[in-house]
Design an enzyme around this catalytic site. Structure first.
Site, PDB file in Angstrom:
ATOM      1  N   CYS A   2      35.442  47.237  49.183  1.00  9.36           N
ATOM      2  CA  CYS A   2      35.866  48.304  50.063  1.00  9.36           C
ATOM      3  C   CYS A   2      36.401  49.455  49.237  1.00  9.36           C
ATOM      4  O   CYS A   2      36.686  49.295  48.053  1.00  9.36           O
ATOM      5  CB  CYS A   2      36.994  47.845  50.986  1.00  9.36           C
ATOM      6  SG  CYS A   2      36.492  46.553  52.134  1.00  9.36           S
ATOM      7  N   GLY A  28      31.375  50.807  50.277  1.00  4.91           N
ATOM      8  CA  GLY A  28      31.209  50.144  51.555  1.00  4.91           C
ATOM      9  C   GLY A  28      30.501  51.017  52.546  1.00  4.91           C
ATOM     10  O   GLY A  28      30.972  52.105  52.864  1.00  4.91           O
ATOM     11  N   ASN A 102      41.555  46.778  50.006  1.00  9.60           N
ATOM     12  CA  ASN A 102      40.408  46.407  49.174  1.00  9.60           C
ATOM     13  C   ASN A 102      40.785  45.150  48.423  1.00  9.60           C
ATOM     14  O   ASN A 102      41.772  45.143  47.701  1.00  9.60           O
ATOM     15  CB  ASN A 102      40.077  47.547  48.205  1.00  9.60           C
ATOM     16  CG  ASN A 102      38.994  47.179  47.191  1.00  9.60           C
ATOM     17  OD1 ASN A 102      38.964  47.699  46.093  1.00  9.60           O
ATOM     18  ND2 ASN A 102      38.108  46.271  47.556  1.00  9.60           N
ATOM     19  N   GLY A 103      39.991  44.124  48.592  1.00  9.13           N
ATOM     20  CA  GLY A 103      40.278  42.859  47.903  1.00  9.13           C
ATOM     21  C   GLY A 103      40.159  41.693  48.848  1.00  9.13           C
ATOM     22  O   GLY A 103      39.540  41.804  49.910  1.00  9.13           O
ATOM     23  N   TYR A 242      28.706  47.030  37.832  1.00 10.59           N
ATOM     24  CA  TYR A 242      27.911  47.503  38.949  1.00 10.59           C
ATOM     25  C   TYR A 242      28.656  48.347  39.961  1.00 10.59           C
ATOM     26  O   TYR A 242      28.147  49.348  40.443  1.00 10.59           O
ATOM     27  CB  TYR A 242      27.289  46.305  39.680  1.00 10.59           C
ATOM     28  CG  TYR A 242      26.650  46.679  41.005  1.00 10.59           C
ATOM     29  CD1 TYR A 242      25.402  47.278  41.044  1.00 10.59           C
ATOM     30  CD2 TYR A 242      27.315  46.455  42.209  1.00 10.59           C
ATOM     31  CE1 TYR A 242      24.827  47.645  42.249  1.00 10.59           C
ATOM     32  CE2 TYR A 242      26.750  46.818  43.421  1.00 10.59           C
ATOM     33  CZ  TYR A 242      25.498  47.410  43.434  1.00 10.59           C
ATOM     34  OH  TYR A 242      24.939  47.776  44.620  1.00 10.59           O
TER      35      TYR A 242
HETATM   36  P1  5GP Z   1      18.639  40.603  43.044  1.00  9.25           P
HETATM   37  O1  5GP Z   1      17.499  40.700  42.116  1.00  9.25           O
HETATM   38  O2  5GP Z   1      19.686  39.689  42.556  1.00  9.25           O
HETATM   39  O3  5GP Z   1      18.186  40.290  44.439  1.00  9.25           O
HETATM   40  O4  5GP Z   1      19.288  42.054  43.146  1.00  9.25           O
HETATM   41  C1  5GP Z   1      19.762  42.679  42.000  1.00  9.25           C
HETATM   42  C2  5GP Z   1      20.122  44.104  42.343  1.00  9.25           C
HETATM   43  O5  5GP Z   1      21.263  44.109  43.218  1.00  9.25           O
HETATM   44  C3  5GP Z   1      20.515  44.920  41.137  1.00  9.25           C
HETATM   45  O6  5GP Z   1      19.771  46.125  41.194  1.00  9.25           O
HETATM   46  C4  5GP Z   1      21.969  45.207  41.298  1.00  9.25           C
HETATM   47  O7  5GP Z   1      22.249  46.529  40.891  1.00  9.25           O
HETATM   48  C5  5GP Z   1      22.227  45.028  42.747  1.00  9.25           C
HETATM   49  N1  5GP Z   1      23.564  44.465  43.043  1.00  9.25           N
HETATM   50  C6  5GP Z   1      24.402  43.797  42.225  1.00  9.25           C
HETATM   51  N2  5GP Z   1      25.525  43.447  42.862  1.00  9.25           N
HETATM   52  C7  5GP Z   1      25.434  43.914  44.108  1.00  9.25           C
HETATM   53  C8  5GP Z   1      26.315  43.905  45.233  1.00  9.25           C
HETATM   54  O8  5GP Z   1      27.430  43.379  45.209  1.00  9.25           O
HETATM   55  N3  5GP Z   1      25.849  44.524  46.357  1.00  9.25           N
HETATM   56  C9  5GP Z   1      24.611  45.119  46.409  1.00  9.25           C
HETATM   57  N4  5GP Z   1      24.202  45.694  47.551  1.00  9.25           N
HETATM   58  N5  5GP Z   1      23.781  45.145  45.375  1.00  9.25           N
HETATM   59  C10 5GP Z   1      24.172  44.551  44.233  1.00  9.25           C
HETATM   60 MG    MG Z   2      20.578  48.005  41.320  1.00  4.84          MG
END
Ligand code: 5GP
Ligand code: MG
Length: 458
Positions: A2, A28, A102-103, A242
């Protein structure tokens, strides 16, 4: 995950909060809300969806007052329901309380059970609601002591922005899992998850809210209290990998520069002979720059992102394979065809998106595809606010790197080492929580931790 924001002592409190949330949208996309107080009454405007869609001229004008708190939500505990939208607001005979969190508390279930024993009736499935009950039940007169007492029983991760009548409060748990910073604008104080929110409103960065610190801001004066026993710092390293925006400084250090260092370290650890280095945009772009710089192979943008992909579009699911992936990222044939690629990605969670992307790149005619990931394999769930799936769905929890490589159809796959990741940080290694990679949790694991438990209780 969040994003939280708060401001006090400014006539445009709601508008500034709107802009702050706009900058924090990446934290979010599920819902957003703003609460204000004008000395007499509170006002609140909330909704499901993106900040830009929820608020308009009318709603912002009606949010009167010089104090405001705001929140963008990415559900972690509590399901995607309208009643779970934050900030959580209660107008109580002992005062007006609004909380943006957030958390993730790790003892929510126990706290809820004990509060329910004493007669509390919960309105939502959000863990943040327990704070409101503590505050409302408290007989302590001094408001600062009241807040300290309420936060004392919480365990786990919280960066909180709260409004208690005309007092703006910022608090960070003693481990400091999530970021929270303090800024100043025309004499008014601002609290925000990330500095990119301060930048947008042209507020000056003052400092981090420190782990275990509570700041009370009233009439442009700030008081700081550190009432909790000191704990080992556990800054979330995944914020750098990320989650946070690259133009932000979190925990006092820049995200973009950190990501570049991660990429450079990755090139050092796992070099590969290739014709070009390309990122999976956008999240992989910064590590890819570092990787290319270090490895001295040319950097190319080999796929282009469509920035207008909303949450809903009509899916011709039967007709086009990997449509969701294709609509978002399109490879450039003339760049990729016949080439040996080193593709750089920030992380793999489930592995499903990455697999589809690799398939698309392969179909575009790449000769070799070597994938490099700028963090170690994610093997353990997060109890501190990152919405990772259960262990069952984390591909690296159940499969070896070799198996993942096969599953994705890659020529090679290398992850950054844990040591390499820590070495790339601009802060000492001992400052971080690496539980999702190492399985070493800095707190006791929650005894009961499940969205389902909370849902079932309703
Ligand atoms: P996967 O291949 O595991 O399905 O997706 C990897 C992608 O998800 C990567 O591009 C990464 O940047 C993204 N990603 C990593 N962590 C998260 C997250 O917490 N939420 C979302 N929406 N995307 C994530
Ligand atoms: Mg990505």
């Amino acid at each position: 995950m969040c994003g939280v924001f708060g401001v006090t002592g400014h006539k445009d409190a709601a508008r500034l909060t709107y802009l702050g949330l706009y900058a924090l949208q990446h934290r979010g996309e599920e819902s957003a809300g703003i609460v204000t107080y004008d000395g007499k009454r509170t006002r609140s405007h909330q909704g499901m969806g993106l900040v830009g869609d929820i608020f308009g001229e009318g709603s912002l004008r009606s949010l009167r007052g010089s104090i405001a708190v705001g929140h963008v939500r990415y559900s972690t505990t509590g399901s995607s329901l309208e009643r779970n939208v934050q900030p959580f607001l209660v107008n109580h005979k002992r005062g007006h309380i609004a909380i943006a969190h957030n958390g993730n508390f790790t003892n929510t279930i126990e706290l809820r059970e004990s509060l329910e024993e004493k007669g509390s009736i919960f309105q939502t499935t959000m863990d943040s609601e327990v704070i409101v009950h503590f505050l409302a039940q408290s007989k302590i007169k001094d408001y600062q002591q009241k807040v300290i007492e309420a936060l004392k029983s919480l365990e786990g991760a919280y960066s909180l922005v709260m409004m208690l009548d005309n007092v703006l409060i910022g608090a960070r748990d003693p481990h400091g899992f999530r970021p929270l910073c303090l800024g100043k604008l025309e004499g008014a104080y601002v609290l925000a998850s990330e500095t990119c929110a301060l930048d947008l409103i042209q507020a000056e960065y003052v400092r981090e809210v420190e782990p275990g610190e509570i700041v009370f801001i009233q009439n442009k004066t700030i008081e700081s209290i550190k009432p909790f026993p000191k704990r080992k710092h556990s800054f979330c390293i995944f914020e750098y990998i990320y989650f946070s925006r690259p133009d932000s400084n979190i925990f006092g250090k820049n995200v973009y520069l950190t990501r570049k260092r991660l990429g450079a370290q990755l090139a050092k650890e796992s070099p590969v002979e290739c014709d070009l280095v390309m990122p999976i945009p956008d999240s992989g772009s910064y590590a890819a720059i570092g990787f290319a710089e270090k490895s001295k192979f040319p950097f190319e943008i080999g796929m282009i992102r469509n920035h207008y992909v909303g949450r809903t579009f009509i899916q011709p699911s039967q007709l086009i394979r990997d449509f969701k992936v294709r609509v978002k990222l399109n490879p450039i044939k003339d760049v990729i065809k016949g080439k040996r690629l080193a593709i750089v990605e920030d992380s793999i969670v489930r592995g499903t998106t990455s697999r589809a992307r690799v398939r698309t790149i392969r179909q575009t005619g790449a000769k070799k595809i070597h994938m490099r990931i700028s963090c170690p394999p994610i093997k353990s769930p997060c109890f501190y606010g990152i919405d990772f799936p259960t262990k069952k769905e984390l591909i690296a929890a159940k499969h070896t790197v070799k198996e993942i490589k096969e599953f994705m159809g890659l020529d090679s796959l290398k992850y950054l080492s844990l040591e390499g990741m820590l070495k790339s940080m601009l802060l000492p290694a001992c400052e971080f929580c690496t539980a999702c990679f190492s399985g070493k949790y800095p707190t006791e694991k929650p005894k009961k931790f499940s969205k389902k438990i909370l849902e079932k209780k309703r």
